[in-house]
Design an enzyme around this catalytic site. Structure first.
Site, PDB file in Angstrom:
ATOM      1  CD  GLU A 126      -2.623   3.327  -5.443  1.00  0.00           C
ATOM      2  OE1 GLU A 126      -1.689   3.002  -5.380  1.00  0.00           O
ATOM      3  OE2 GLU A 126      -3.741   2.823  -5.663  1.00  0.00           O
TER       4      GLU A 126
ATOM      5  NE  ARG B  21      -4.191  -1.515   0.144  1.00  0.00           N
ATOM      6  CZ  ARG B  21      -4.168  -2.733  -0.562  1.00  0.00           C
ATOM      7  NH1 ARG B  21      -3.141  -2.844  -1.483  1.00  0.00           N
ATOM      8  NH2 ARG B  21      -5.438  -3.448  -0.629  1.00  0.00           N
TER       9      ARG B  21
ATOM     10  CG  HIS C 176      -2.889  -0.476  -6.966  1.00  0.00           C
ATOM     11  ND1 HIS C 176      -3.288   0.263  -5.977  1.00  0.00           N
ATOM     12  CD2 HIS C 176      -3.057  -1.738  -6.473  1.00  0.00           C
ATOM     13  CE1 HIS C 176      -3.567  -0.582  -4.732  1.00  0.00           C
ATOM     14  NE2 HIS C 176      -3.454  -1.812  -5.259  1.00  0.00           N
TER      15      HIS C 176
END
Length: 320
Positions: A268, A239, A287
């Site tokens: 994000e 994360r 991601h």
């Protein structure tokens, strides 16, 4: 029950069939939204019995607008976007999808490491630009490369993904150190379990695999980076919030870290003014470590099974 999916676009681009959840709605309905902001989520959950999310924030303010809600299913392992205290107090069951992405995320770690070690993209660009055709040597040493064998990888967080990274590292002939985030974790013959300072001082590569919690938020800061072995390579596929991004940039720009591979950021999608954009020797993926088709198909199966088991009175992968 009425089931709402709030952010389906984050799970499928059309290659997965989300209508599999229709069979659990009875005479009610399945409502699928591509994305939902906070105000939209409040309205969309007003009469929902169950919601299935990926990264939609379900804080107390949002959950208070969902008086009928009995179940939250998560298209992910992490659950930091949900107010678990509210769920406990109001009898809302929360189920995540554990261990679905182990192989995919571990594979991404080594994509970053091999990118760093072999410079394939750099050499491909060199060839495409005519560098090899114009080289006096059959083997132009334009970019320095290295072997992974004999190097030491330090794994911070030694759950299922961390262990898989250790197994792959062993196959490459690397030495494996690990700092588990659970106390009294037994040795497994793959990694040598060590304290944090030992790992930081010895690791040529640091790979982060811890959950984002109050204890790990901002954990990788200037003090931690200063303890890293000079020239270490930093990889984060967990994360973004576990890293102070300004401090990582400083460590890269100073050369104390030789590079970094990041699949995650604190905010994000990436902000236009992200402090890490353009930092020295940094590689990004957006991601997507968890996102191969096979991985998302496995995720769908787990999330569907969680919902089915909840309805049957035998919930699985229960967080609260």
């Amino acid at each position: 029950m009425k089931i709402v999916l709030t952010d389906a676009q984050t799970v499928t681009n059309g290659d997965l069939d989300l209508t599999v959840f229709e069979k659990y709605t009875g005479d009610d309905e399945l409502v699928i939204y591509p994305l939902s902001d906070k105000e939209e989520t409040k309205a969309r959950l007003a009469d929902a019995d169950a919601v299935i999310i990926n990264k939609t924030v379900l804080d107390a303010e949002v959950l208070a607008c969902a008086p009928k809600l009995k179940y939250i299913g998560i298209f992910a392992t992490g659950y930091n976007m949900i107010d678990l205290d509210y769920c406990r107090a109001h009898g809302i069951t929360v189920c995540n999808a554990g261990s679905y992405s182990t192989d995919a995320v571990a594979q991404t770690v080594f994509a970053f490491l091999l990118h760093r070690a072999n410079r394939v993209a750099d050499y491909n660009a060199f060839v495409a630009e005519g560098g090899w055709k114009n080289s006096p040597s059959f083997s132009p040493f334009v970019f320095p490369t290295m072997e992974l064998a004999g190097k030491t990888i330090g794994i911070f967080g030694y759950g299922s993904i961390g262990k898989k990274v250790g197994v792959i590292a062993k196959a490459f002939g690397m030495n494996v150190l690990a700092v588990p985030h659970k106390k009294d974790q037994p040795a497994d013959g793959i990694a040598e379990l060590v304290d944090l300072d030992t790992m930081l001082a010895q690791a040529d590569v640091i790979s982060v695999h811890c959950p984002l919690t109050a204890e790990t938020k901002g954990f990788f800061n200037a003090e931690i980076f200063a303890k890293c072995k000079p020239g270490a390579y930093f990889v984060n596929t967990s994360r973004g919030g576990v890293v102070i991004e300004e401090d990582l940039r400083d460590a890269l720009e100073s050369g104390h870290l030789s590079g970094a591979g990041l699949d995650v950021l604190t905010v994000e999608p990436m902000k236009h003014d992200c402090v890490l954009l353009g930092a020295k020797n940094i590689t990004f993926t957006p991601h997507v470590a968890w996102a191969p088709y096979e991985t998302r198909l496995r995720l769908m199966t787990i999330v569907e099974d969680n919902l089915k088991n909840f309805i049957a009175g035998t919930p699985t992968h229960v967080i609260v």
